[in-house]
Design an enzyme around this catalytic site. Sequence first.
Site, mmCIF file in Angstrom:
data_model
loop_
_atom_site.group_PDB
_atom_site.id
_atom_site.type_symbol
_atom_site.label_atom_id
_atom_site.label_comp_id
_atom_site.label_asym_id
_atom_site.label_seq_id
_atom_site.Cartn_x
_atom_site.Cartn_y
_atom_site.Cartn_z
ATOM 1 N N HIS A 45 44.822 36.776 32.280
ATOM 2 C CA HIS A 45 43.657 36.202 31.610
ATOM 3 C C HIS A 45 44.025 35.277 30.460
ATOM 4 O O HIS A 45 43.158 34.565 29.952
ATOM 5 C CB HIS A 45 42.762 37.323 31.072
ATOM 6 C CG HIS A 45 42.108 38.140 32.140
ATOM 7 N ND1 HIS A 45 41.181 37.617 33.016
ATOM 8 C CD2 HIS A 45 42.244 39.444 32.482
ATOM 9 C CE1 HIS A 45 40.773 38.562 33.843
ATOM 10 N NE2 HIS A 45 41.407 39.682 33.546
ATOM 11 N N GLN A 147 47.873 48.775 37.349
ATOM 12 C CA GLN A 147 46.556 48.950 36.749
ATOM 13 C C GLN A 147 45.585 49.642 37.706
ATOM 14 O O GLN A 147 45.395 49.204 38.852
ATOM 15 C CB GLN A 147 45.980 47.610 36.298
ATOM 16 C CG GLN A 147 46.636 47.100 35.032
ATOM 17 C CD GLN A 147 45.786 46.085 34.300
ATOM 18 O OE1 GLN A 147 46.194 44.939 34.169
ATOM 19 N NE2 GLN A 147 44.633 46.496 33.799
ATOM 20 N N GLU A 149 41.928 49.968 37.918
ATOM 21 C CA GLU A 149 40.769 49.316 37.296
ATOM 22 C C GLU A 149 39.671 48.992 38.322
ATOM 23 O O GLU A 149 38.916 48.046 38.148
ATOM 24 C CB GLU A 149 41.204 48.065 36.537
ATOM 25 C CG GLU A 149 42.053 47.092 37.334
ATOM 26 C CD GLU A 149 42.505 45.891 36.520
ATOM 27 O OE1 GLU A 149 41.906 45.642 35.453
ATOM 28 O OE2 GLU A 149 43.431 45.197 36.958
ATOM 29 N N ASP A 175 37.001 46.483 33.894
ATOM 30 C CA ASP A 175 36.833 46.167 35.312
ATOM 31 C C ASP A 175 36.434 47.399 36.112
ATOM 32 O O ASP A 175 35.683 47.288 37.090
ATOM 33 C CB ASP A 175 38.108 45.551 35.877
ATOM 34 C CG ASP A 175 38.278 44.104 35.460
ATOM 35 O OD1 ASP A 175 37.267 43.380 35.399
ATOM 36 O OD2 ASP A 175 39.416 43.693 35.192
#
Length: 260
Positions: A45, A147, A149, A175
């Site tokens: 990101h 992750q 998520e 998320d």
Amino acid sequence: MRNGVKRRLRDGETIIAAWLETGSPEVAEILVRTGWSVLVIDCEHGAAGLEEGLGLIRAVEASGGDAMVRVPDPSEATLKRALDRGARSLIVPMVNSVAQARDIASFVRYPPMGRRGYAASIVRASGYGAWPLYGAEANEEVFLAVQIEHRDAVEAAEEIMAVEGIDMVFIGPNDLAGSMGHFEQLDAPDVVAAMSRVEEAASQADMLVGGIEGARDCGALGRDGYRLIVCSNDVSLLAAASRDAVARCKAALDREKAAS
């Protein structure tokens, strides 16, 4: 050239870290020199793409810190390139199945443990050959966090944790909440229950857990067993300091006007 993050975690330390989102080497240096000993370079990101982000490892390490890299995707080419360019601690986003976890674990380690492509003698990771035993020792120096998520990842969490070569599950609450129909509602009961399920499974599996401040602050996450806590980011720190400075200057002017 050894993995300081992995050693600190093995020694029982709980690590606090900050995201590096701006892609600025100067900001990386400032953060390390003001106390953030671990920075997570965010190539998912953040402003820096993969190559630029990997270049930021130099700024972090030259300032005395340890760098982690969140890669933009879990592809074999991305992970291989990140490792060759000197990333030792990786966070891989959106790992939702045990098959995906197995592939990722195999991509980041040399045979016989994995299938990482070989260029050990010429890459930055080995000091361009200055570490002659890099090929033999690299598997031990890699730290891999995947992750969790997405709701699918929660369902597969126990299987993912059982994959050889995964060192940590890193829970992404935002998320995860979105995938469960609770966008930006981190305290929704079923989101809390899903995170608790992953945390409990990790405890049972003796698996390290990482995450970010959100509905729980750093202290609460540490109490709940998190060993890597990303507490802030450069954008938020700069924005908060900027707002405070503007408010301070305006207040000082207002005081002078009132006194005159």
